[in-house]
Scaffold this motif. Structure first.
Motif, PDB file in Angstrom:
ATOM      1  N   ALA A 126       0.856  -1.169   0.120  1.00  0.00           N
ATOM      2  CA  ALA A 126      -0.058  -0.035  -0.122  1.00  0.00           C
ATOM      3  C   ALA A 126       0.853   1.322  -0.045  1.00  0.00           C
ATOM      4  O   ALA A 126       0.583   2.319  -0.677  1.00  0.00           O
ATOM      5  N   MET A 127       1.993   1.218   0.689  1.00  0.00           N
ATOM      6  CA  MET A 127       2.827   2.412   0.821  1.00  0.00           C
ATOM      7  C   MET A 127       3.470   2.726  -0.466  1.00  0.00           C
ATOM      8  O   MET A 127       3.686   3.892  -0.962  1.00  0.00           O
ATOM      9  N   ARG A 128       4.036   1.510  -1.236  1.00  0.00           N
ATOM     10  CA  ARG A 128       4.596   1.710  -2.381  1.00  0.00           C
ATOM     11  C   ARG A 128       3.382   2.116  -3.259  1.00  0.00           C
ATOM     12  O   ARG A 128       3.919   2.990  -4.178  1.00  0.00           O
ATOM     13  N   ARG A 129       2.502   1.607  -3.427  1.00  0.00           N
ATOM     14  CA  ARG A 129       1.311   2.244  -4.364  1.00  0.00           C
ATOM     15  C   ARG A 129       1.133   3.716  -4.222  1.00  0.00           C
ATOM     16  O   ARG A 129       0.838   4.498  -5.069  1.00  0.00           O
ATOM     17  N   SER A 130       1.034   3.927  -2.825  1.00  0.00           N
ATOM     18  CA  SER A 130       0.829   5.394  -2.615  1.00  0.00           C
ATOM     19  C   SER A 130       1.897   6.442  -3.002  1.00  0.00           C
ATOM     20  O   SER A 130       1.635   7.500  -3.617  1.00  0.00           O
ATOM     21  N   ALA A 131       3.235   5.971  -2.927  1.00  0.00           N
ATOM     22  CA  ALA A 131       4.447   6.482  -3.511  1.00  0.00           C
ATOM     23  C   ALA A 131       4.206   6.661  -4.941  1.00  0.00           C
ATOM     24  O   ALA A 131       4.395   7.806  -5.263  1.00  0.00           O
ATOM     25  N   VAL A 132       3.952   5.673  -5.754  1.00  0.00           N
ATOM     26  CA  VAL A 132       3.831   5.888  -7.204  1.00  0.00           C
ATOM     27  C   VAL A 132       2.518   6.748  -7.519  1.00  0.00           C
ATOM     28  O   VAL A 132       2.966   7.733  -8.441  1.00  0.00           O
ATOM     29  N   ILE A 133       1.631   6.755  -6.909  1.00  0.00           N
ATOM     30  CA  ILE A 133       0.415   7.646  -7.330  1.00  0.00           C
ATOM     31  C   ILE A 133       0.791   9.115  -6.771  1.00  0.00           C
ATOM     32  O   ILE A 133       0.794   9.963  -7.605  1.00  0.00           O
ATOM     33  N   ASN A 134       1.473   9.259  -5.675  1.00  0.00           N
ATOM     34  CA  ASN A 134       1.958  10.750  -5.393  1.00  0.00           C
ATOM     35  C   ASN A 134       3.231  11.129  -6.490  1.00  0.00           C
ATOM     36  O   ASN A 134       3.223  12.434  -6.834  1.00  0.00           O
ATOM     37  N   LYS A 135       4.037  10.259  -6.899  1.00  0.00           N
ATOM     38  CA  LYS A 135       4.969  10.593  -7.867  1.00  0.00           C
ATOM     39  C   LYS A 135       4.282  11.158  -9.345  1.00  0.00           C
ATOM     40  O   LYS A 135       4.445  11.923  -9.913  1.00  0.00           O
ATOM     41  N   LEU A 136       3.195  10.191  -9.615  1.00  0.00           N
ATOM     42  CA  LEU A 136       2.595  10.742 -10.815  1.00  0.00           C
ATOM     43  C   LEU A 136       1.884  12.035 -10.881  1.00  0.00           C
ATOM     44  O   LEU A 136       1.781  12.928 -11.544  1.00  0.00           O
ATOM     45  N   LYS A 137       1.357  12.183  -9.759  1.00  0.00           N
ATOM     46  CA  LYS A 137       0.571  13.293  -9.301  1.00  0.00           C
ATOM     47  C   LYS A 137       1.620  14.459  -9.245  1.00  0.00           C
ATOM     48  O   LYS A 137       1.123  15.682  -9.896  1.00  0.00           O
ATOM     49  N   SER A 138       2.632  14.373  -8.709  1.00  0.00           N
ATOM     50  CA  SER A 138       3.673  15.479  -8.530  1.00  0.00           C
ATOM     51  C   SER A 138       4.225  15.953  -9.900  1.00  0.00           C
ATOM     52  O   SER A 138       4.667  17.007 -10.159  1.00  0.00           O
ATOM     53  N   GLU A 139       4.251  14.699 -11.004  1.00  0.00           N
ATOM     54  CA  GLU A 139       4.658  14.910 -12.384  1.00  0.00           C
ATOM     55  C   GLU A 139       3.502  15.720 -13.150  1.00  0.00           C
ATOM     56  O   GLU A 139       3.952  16.227 -14.518  1.00  0.00           O
ATOM     57  N   GLY A 140       2.334  15.825 -12.633  1.00  0.00           N
ATOM     58  CA  GLY A 140       1.215  16.471 -13.420  1.00  0.00           C
ATOM     59  C   GLY A 140       0.749  15.477 -14.516  1.00  0.00           C
ATOM     60  O   GLY A 140      -0.133  16.182 -15.246  1.00  0.00           O
ATOM     61  N   VAL A 141       0.778  14.108 -14.339  1.00  0.00           N
ATOM     62  CA  VAL A 141       0.469  13.035 -15.404  1.00  0.00           C
ATOM     63  C   VAL A 141      -0.763  12.205 -14.943  1.00  0.00           C
ATOM     64  O   VAL A 141      -1.081  11.471 -15.762  1.00  0.00           O
ATOM     65  N   PHE A 142      -1.002  12.319 -13.547  1.00  0.00           N
ATOM     66  CA  PHE A 142      -1.916  11.214 -13.161  1.00  0.00           C
ATOM     67  C   PHE A 142      -3.300  11.546 -13.771  1.00  0.00           C
ATOM     68  O   PHE A 142      -3.821  10.322 -14.165  1.00  0.00           O
ATOM     69  N   ASP A 143      -3.709  12.502 -14.335  1.00  0.00           N
ATOM     70  CA  ASP A 143      -5.161  12.772 -14.866  1.00  0.00           C
ATOM     71  C   ASP A 143      -5.084  12.669 -16.346  1.00  0.00           C
ATOM     72  O   ASP A 143      -6.240  12.866 -16.923  1.00  0.00           O
ATOM     73  N   ASP A 153       0.446  -2.099 -10.313  1.00  0.00           N
ATOM     74  CA  ASP A 153       0.964  -1.042  -9.591  1.00  0.00           C
ATOM     75  C   ASP A 153       2.406  -0.223  -9.721  1.00  0.00           C
ATOM     76  O   ASP A 153       2.623   0.421  -9.145  1.00  0.00           O
ATOM     77  N   SER A 154       2.813  -0.868 -10.861  1.00  0.00           N
ATOM     78  CA  SER A 154       4.233  -0.215 -11.187  1.00  0.00           C
ATOM     79  C   SER A 154       4.084   1.300 -11.864  1.00  0.00           C
ATOM     80  O   SER A 154       3.211   1.477 -12.558  1.00  0.00           O
TER      81      SER A 154
END
Length: 384
Positions: free
Chosen positions: A119-136, A228-229
């Motif tokens: 769960a922590m790794r998933r959260s880290a991946v999601i946060n990284k994608l959001k910080s890069e502005g590409v999540f959405d 989750d990668s």
């Protein structure tokens, strides 16, 4: 010189190791390699938080009579099997064999630690994608109202792919679709790279498709870590077409699901959604067709009334025009009659003709034969 044999040294070392711990220990490590040959043989490692390099390593074993129960316990709690690349909290007993050296005998595992780590790794991946502005990025793409050309990333032999094809080709409405399969390994250590390669291949032909789907059937608990990668999730965010996932798992939504334009539970649900889009579009077209017919009827009726009014006005105008011209003709007729020589004769005047043509005195010479016309007759004279 006093010396001892290697075996004696190893036995002494073993005694120190095994006698140095009064009870088993709980340790945290990453499974670097794993082979199940009746007994399960593992290589456990610890990596640096800064450089991600290995700073400690040890071989470990789970005896056959322990492995079955331990693996089932772990899979049930985490929805994933024991595999390489995950961090585990295991209870071990350090051992040292004179021939095989230092090893750890694993006797228990705490699945909650791995679940929390995942769960922590998933959260880290999601946060990284959001910080890069590409999540959405992919979510912002518009799924077409009608989906006709579908790129499918799946394994041709997978039951989920078969369910998808059956559902979409045998739909009760008879809708036809163009389906192109991009073969990929959908679980296990090779899945991440395989799915990314399939996405790249589909992207090169993106003008031929409306959407791309990533589908994988359900079944027994399988290796789903690839979904989750970061690398796979990033590729989905950058894909030029809407991505629809139907990974078919019963655990929490994966990162791949979260960044895709639309995520559905199973391959069958993806097929049903595509068909439903066509149904909704067909119903809208039927409504629009009905509205168009009613509009045309109303338009014709409205303009028929106008045409009837215009027809009546044209008739009236024509009658007035005819009356006006008839009156003008009557006036011209009267004027013509008043101007006629016959009208002059009626007043007592005569008209002299020579060879049937009216003449004046200057036109006559001796010997000419002339005709004098009265209102009630005529006479023929010879000029002397």
């Amino acid at each position: 010189m006093t010396y001892i044999s290697l075996s004696q040294l190893n036995i002494a070392v073993g005694s120190l190791i095994e006698g140095g711990f009064d009870e088993e220990l709980w340790i945290v490590a990453e499974i670097n390699s794993m082979q199940n040959r009746g007994h399960c043989y593992l290589e456990l490692v610890e990596k640096s938080d800064v450089t991600d390099t290995i700073v400690a390593k040890a071989t470990a074993i789970i005896w056959h009579n322990v492995y079955a129960g331990l693996a089932a316990k772990f899979a049930t709690a985490t929805a994933t099997p024991l595999r390489t690349g995950i961090n585990v909290l295991v209870r071990v007993r350090p051992t040292f064999h004179p021939l095989y050296g230092y090893s750890l005998n694993i006797t228990d595992i705490d699945p909650s630690y791995t679940a929390g780590d995942v769960a922590m790794r998933r959260s880290a991946v999601i946060n990284k994608l959001k910080s890069e502005g590409v999540f959405d990025c992919n979510k912002e793409l518009q799924v077409p109202t009608v989906i006709k050309r579908v790129a499918v990333i799946s394994s041709s032999g997978a039951a989920g792919y078969g369910d998808f094809i059956n559902q979409i080709t045998n739909n009760q409405y008879g809708f036809a679709y163009s389906i192109t399969l991009f073969e990929a390994i959908m679980q296990g250590d090779s899945a991440e790279e395989s799915i990314i390669n399939a996405l790249d291949s589909a992207a090169e032909q993106s003008d031929k498709f409306d959407v791309v789907t990533i589908i994988r059937g359900g079944g027994a608990v399988s290796d789903l870590s690839c979904y989750d990668s970061y690398n796979l999730a990033y590729h989905i965010t950058q894909f030029p077409l809407p991505v629809i996932t139907g990974i078919g798992h019963n655990r929490d939504v994966s990162v791949a699901d979260e960044v895709s334009c639309l995520n559905l539970k199973t391959p069958t649900a993806v097929a049903a959604y595509i068909v439903e889009c066509s149904v909704v579009a067909a119903e809208r077209l039927n409504v629009l067709a009905g509205n168009l017919v009613e509009y045309v009827k109303a338009y014709i009726a409205q303009h028929k009334t106008k045409l009837d009014v215009m027809t009546a006005e044209i008739g009236n105008s024509a009658c007035r025009l005819i009356e006006n011209h008839k009156h003008r003709l009557d006036m011209a007729q009267q004027l013509l009659e008043l101007s006629s020589p016959l009208h002059v004769l009626q007043k007592g005047y005569t008209m002299t003709l020579k060879n049937g043509v009216p003449i004046t005195a200057t036109d006559i010479k001796a010997g000419d034969r002339i005709e004098t016309v009265f209102k009630d007759g005529k006479i023929i004279s010879t000029v002397s």
